[in-house]
Scaffold this active site. Sequence first.
Site, PDB file in Angstrom:
ATOM      1  N   VAL A  28      -1.630  -1.398 -21.910  1.00 26.10           N
ATOM      2  CA  VAL A  28      -0.411  -0.720 -21.476  1.00 26.10           C
ATOM      3  C   VAL A  28       0.410  -0.329 -22.704  1.00 26.10           C
ATOM      4  O   VAL A  28       0.618  -1.135 -23.608  1.00 26.10           O
ATOM      5  CB  VAL A  28       0.421  -1.628 -20.543  1.00 26.10           C
ATOM      6  CG1 VAL A  28       1.675  -0.897 -20.071  1.00 26.10           C
ATOM      7  CG2 VAL A  28      -0.413  -2.068 -19.349  1.00 26.10           C
ATOM      8  N   ASP A  85       0.716  -8.948  -4.626  1.00 31.12           N
ATOM      9  CA  ASP A  85       0.919  -9.719  -5.858  1.00 31.12           C
ATOM     10  C   ASP A  85       2.398  -9.759  -6.224  1.00 31.12           C
ATOM     11  O   ASP A  85       2.765  -9.575  -7.388  1.00 31.12           O
ATOM     12  CB  ASP A  85       0.092  -9.138  -7.001  1.00 31.12           C
ATOM     13  CG  ASP A  85      -0.099 -10.148  -8.139  1.00 31.12           C
ATOM     14  OD1 ASP A  85      -0.035 -11.361  -7.868  1.00 31.12           O
ATOM     15  OD2 ASP A  85      -0.297  -9.727  -9.284  1.00 31.12           O
ATOM     16  N   THR A 116      -8.805  -5.841 -18.429  1.00 30.33           N
ATOM     17  CA  THR A 116      -9.433  -4.536 -18.204  1.00 30.33           C
ATOM     18  C   THR A 116      -8.555  -3.364 -18.605  1.00 30.33           C
ATOM     19  O   THR A 116      -9.026  -2.233 -18.609  1.00 30.33           O
ATOM     20  CB  THR A 116      -9.812  -4.368 -16.717  1.00 30.33           C
ATOM     21  OG1 THR A 116      -8.627  -4.485 -15.926  1.00 30.33           O
ATOM     22  CG2 THR A 116     -10.810  -5.431 -16.299  1.00 30.33           C
TER      23      THR A 116
END
Length: 565
Positions: free
Chosen positions: A24, A132, A21
């Site tokens: 960078v 995470d 999605t």
Amino acid sequence: MGVQRRIADIQPFAELAQGPTTVVYKGYQRALDRFVLLKVLRRNVGHDEALARRFEEEARLVAQIQHPNVVAVYAFGREDGQSYLAAEFVDGVDLRGLLAQGPLPVELATFVLLEAARGLQAAHTHGILHRDLKPSNLLIGHGGHVKLTDFGMASLLDDDAALEVRGTPAYLAPEQVRGAAPAKTSDLFSLGATFFEMLTARPAFTGADAGGLLDAVLHHDPLPRLERFADVPEGAHRICARLLAKDPARRYPGVEALMDDLEAFRAAAGLTTGAAALAAYQEAPDAYRHAAQAAPAPVEARAAVPDGVPAPRRRARYAVGLALAVLLSGSLAGALLLRDAEPDAANGPTPEEAQGLRQPVVDASSPPVPTQAPSEDEPTAGDATRTEVPEAKPAAVTPSPQPAAVTPLRADSSDAAEKQAGETGTLRVNASPWAAVFVDGDSVGATPLSRPLSPGVHRVTLKNPSFPVHVAQVDIAASEETPLNVSLWDLVGTLRMEVSPWADVVVDGRWRDTTPLERPLILTPGRHTLRLRHRDLGAWDTTLTVEAGQELVLRVNLHARLGNH
């Protein structure tokens, strides 16, 4: 792909990573004359308002945390309908890159753990869970500074979204796997799995797929494997064990308790190294290791080895030249938000996968007969595994488990409209073990994958960091499904070893593992130089020629080859 124009006052000029999605970039902010990390939401999913809000919520949460051990968010917003955030650019590598060649010395592993804990404490103080934590989300700057990054899965402690299962399977806490709401102790479990990996260079939990990983998190105890590493003192073993307790009540109650215990252990063991030592190790691991071996270890940091048992040694470490290419690139998609499984440095082919491969036995008493170097027509590894040497010897690689399935948001609106009108075909891709899929140069996801495409010939590229790149030309017909089934195992060979007493395994000049191997080594076709290195006996060298689909077995008695010392 992605934007190339200026966003706000930031000019993107180097793409670092792509996620399902997001894209960078390394960007330049002219007004403040500084480099920044620019993360943008892909345009093909930007119409999803819920996803855009989640993207902005990530930025809003992290912007609350102002701490030297957390990557700072400078700005976020939308421009021309595209969401973006600008964050601190860390010039260095992530922890996973630093662990690519072997475990960290215990004084550095405990320093990284302490710095990560300080950053996590700052997040928890603001009521924010990371959700995470893993090696690729810990950045090591060239100055030895440690920073937490990628809060893409973060949530507030009282947020309804906390009930969603988020994170990377190999680092999820057991209670999250069972469906319970995460807590501060859940982040501590993930930090413990990361600490285990620092000490061993191997994941705490492994599995063939997401289900296997989650089952290992629930039922497997990785701590006996830690006992094989004689350089890990009892105090570090105890801290790791408490962090990895299956029952949250048996873990540290909070980050502060972990930091107190960790600082007390480091003081008692005389482990006073900090950022400067970590920077020195990052710059020249081999030189750091030799200097550390020359100095006597503190008494508290030594581990006793029973008489008559050969002591394993800390594995040799070499300089890591990995680019910073995976920052802030995690997926935000789906109600069930399981991150892609991390590469498993210990995994190899299963017996079922290896069945039918040829098994010539290489007798160490007679070195293999030299053969010609591989031709240019033979498969070669991708950019991440290719080694530029005079004879173009491909590097040995180790397979990664298949990523966890992520529920797609929905097809691009344009693709969906075309498909509905009957003007597209469908490409269905399956790969064993798994692969990232690129169609005409664009990343479209990971296998198994079904993708609507316009009719005509398309170039499909399959990439797994452990295997050579596979490229195929696929002719898509309108209103028809075209399958592409590929076994990456057919592109490589495997090497099993029986070494007495034990040895570090170095292939083509790079440390790969220490015997006894848990799984076979994966080797790209061609000629490889193999060195078996023992602390006391010395080193033994040979050359192997590997064919695709071949399994080699190597048996070596180093006492006989090098002399019994």
